[in-house]
Design a protein around this motif. Sequence first.
Motif, short mmCIF file in Angstrom:
data_model
loop_
_atom_site.label_atom_id
_atom_site.label_comp_id
_atom_site.label_asym_id
_atom_site.label_seq_id
_atom_site.Cartn_x
_atom_site.Cartn_y
_atom_site.Cartn_z
N ARG A 15 -10.54 -2.01 -6.59
CA ARG A 15 -8.83 -3.46 -6.82
C ARG A 15 -10.10 -3.50 -8.01
O ARG A 15 -10.86 -3.53 -8.52
CB ARG A 15 -9.31 -4.31 -5.78
CG ARG A 15 -10.66 -5.62 -5.66
CD ARG A 15 -10.93 -6.54 -5.13
NE ARG A 15 -12.11 -6.78 -5.27
CZ ARG A 15 -12.23 -7.99 -4.05
NH1 ARG A 15 -12.26 -8.34 -3.29
NH2 ARG A 15 -13.55 -8.14 -4.13
N GLN A 16 -8.68 -4.06 -8.87
CA GLN A 16 -9.17 -4.37 -10.24
C GLN A 16 -8.26 -5.85 -10.83
O GLN A 16 -6.71 -6.05 -10.61
CB GLN A 16 -8.29 -3.35 -11.41
CG GLN A 16 -8.97 -3.67 -12.70
CD GLN A 16 -8.54 -2.28 -13.70
OE1 GLN A 16 -7.59 -1.39 -12.62
NE2 GLN A 16 -8.86 -1.93 -14.65
N ALA A 17 -8.82 -7.08 -10.97
CA ALA A 17 -8.80 -8.15 -11.16
C ALA A 17 -9.14 -8.34 -13.48
O ALA A 17 -9.35 -7.37 -13.89
CB ALA A 17 -9.73 -8.83 -11.05
N PRO A 18 -8.14 -8.78 -13.27
CA PRO A 18 -7.54 -8.87 -14.86
C PRO A 18 -8.93 -8.81 -16.09
O PRO A 18 -9.89 -9.74 -15.59
CB PRO A 18 -6.52 -10.57 -14.88
CG PRO A 18 -6.56 -10.20 -13.66
CD PRO A 18 -7.15 -9.53 -12.41
N TYR B 166 -4.59 -3.73 -5.72
CA TYR B 166 -5.12 -3.12 -4.66
C TYR B 166 -5.02 -1.79 -4.95
O TYR B 166 -3.90 -1.42 -5.01
CB TYR B 166 -5.56 -4.00 -3.28
CG TYR B 166 -6.24 -4.83 -3.21
CD1 TYR B 166 -5.75 -5.64 -4.12
CD2 TYR B 166 -7.41 -4.85 -2.57
CE1 TYR B 166 -6.98 -6.90 -3.80
CE2 TYR B 166 -8.35 -5.61 -2.31
CZ TYR B 166 -8.01 -6.64 -3.43
OH TYR B 166 -9.02 -8.47 -2.55
N TYR B 167 -5.25 -0.77 -5.29
CA TYR B 167 -5.03 0.04 -5.35
C TYR B 167 -5.65 1.51 -3.99
O TYR B 167 -6.84 1.50 -3.67
CB TYR B 167 -5.70 1.68 -6.51
CG TYR B 167 -5.56 1.16 -7.77
CD1 TYR B 167 -5.61 -0.10 -8.85
CD2 TYR B 167 -4.20 0.97 -8.11
CE1 TYR B 167 -5.43 -0.60 -9.31
CE2 TYR B 167 -3.80 0.42 -9.97
CZ TYR B 167 -4.11 -0.12 -9.92
OH TYR B 167 -3.95 -0.76 -11.40
N CYS B 168 -5.19 1.98 -3.58
CA CYS B 168 -5.41 3.47 -2.40
C CYS B 168 -5.55 4.15 -3.06
O CYS B 168 -4.72 4.98 -4.40
CB CYS B 168 -3.70 3.51 -1.57
SG CYS B 168 -4.34 5.11 -0.37
N SER B 169 -6.46 5.17 -2.19
CA SER B 169 -6.84 6.28 -3.44
C SER B 169 -7.71 7.68 -2.28
O SER B 169 -7.81 7.55 -0.44
CB SER B 169 -8.19 6.49 -4.14
OG SER B 169 -9.91 5.74 -3.90
N THR B 170 -7.62 9.08 -2.22
CA THR B 170 -8.02 10.10 -1.56
C THR B 170 -8.94 10.57 -2.31
O THR B 170 -9.01 10.55 -4.01
CB THR B 170 -6.83 10.51 -1.01
OG1 THR B 170 -6.46 10.89 -2.30
CG2 THR B 170 -5.81 9.98 -0.01
N GLN C 60 0.19 12.68 -2.47
CA GLN C 60 0.90 11.04 -3.01
C GLN C 60 0.60 10.06 -2.37
O GLN C 60 0.73 10.35 -0.96
CB GLN C 60 2.80 11.49 -3.01
CG GLN C 60 2.38 12.48 -4.29
CD GLN C 60 4.63 13.06 -4.75
OE1 GLN C 60 5.19 12.95 -3.20
NE2 GLN C 60 4.84 13.23 -5.85
N LEU C 61 0.49 8.60 -2.90
CA LEU C 61 0.27 7.77 -1.99
C LEU C 61 1.22 6.68 -2.09
O LEU C 61 1.31 6.05 -3.46
CB LEU C 61 -1.18 7.41 -2.30
CG LEU C 61 -2.73 8.06 -2.59
CD1 LEU C 61 -3.46 7.88 -2.69
CD2 LEU C 61 -2.85 8.87 -0.48
N VAL C 62 1.66 5.22 -1.41
CA VAL C 62 2.03 4.62 -1.58
C VAL C 62 1.75 3.11 -0.86
O VAL C 62 1.65 3.05 0.63
CB VAL C 62 3.63 5.34 -0.29
CG1 VAL C 62 4.87 4.08 -1.29
CG2 VAL C 62 4.44 6.37 -1.53
N GLU C 63 1.57 2.79 -1.44
CA GLU C 63 0.75 1.26 -0.44
C GLU C 63 2.10 0.20 -0.25
O GLU C 63 2.62 0.07 -1.00
CB GLU C 63 0.01 0.73 -1.50
CG GLU C 63 -1.68 1.63 -2.07
CD GLU C 63 -1.33 1.83 -3.56
OE1 GLU C 63 -2.71 2.12 -4.07
OE2 GLU C 63 -0.51 1.28 -4.43
N SER C 64 1.83 -0.58 0.57
CA SER C 64 2.76 -2.09 0.74
C SER C 64 1.73 -2.62 1.18
O SER C 64 0.68 -2.46 1.72
CB SER C 64 3.65 -1.23 2.03
OG SER C 64 2.77 -1.04 3.00
#
Length: 115
Positions: free
Chosen positions: A38-41, A93-97, A3-7
């Motif tokens: 990352r994903q822009a509109p 912005y998305y964190c991933s493993t 589980q990932l929690v971004e800040s």
Amino acid sequence: QVQLVESGGGSVQPGGSLRLSCAASGRFVSFMTMGWHRQAPGKQRELVADISGGGSAFYADSVTGRFTISRDNAKNTVYLQMNSLKPEDTAVYYCSTLYFGTRTWGQGTQVTVSS
């Protein structure tokens, strides 16, 4: 299961800086490649930077020299230091493993660069 929690997201003026953090929970995190997309509109999600368990980093051309990825394996946390931000860096912005072909995503954090 990881589980990932971004800040650390937020709004900043062009030329400013932000630091994103992503804390991971689960087994074997220190062996996983951790990264930021990352994903822009209206655009596809793209890789920004990733870092292997051993500390080898990769950067997209668009952020090379401005962003720095790092990790603290004792804390199972990956960071993205973003300097000289541009309006085109605005995105979620998305964190991933990534571990043996399985990618896990965080919930995403908004970064807005605007004057």
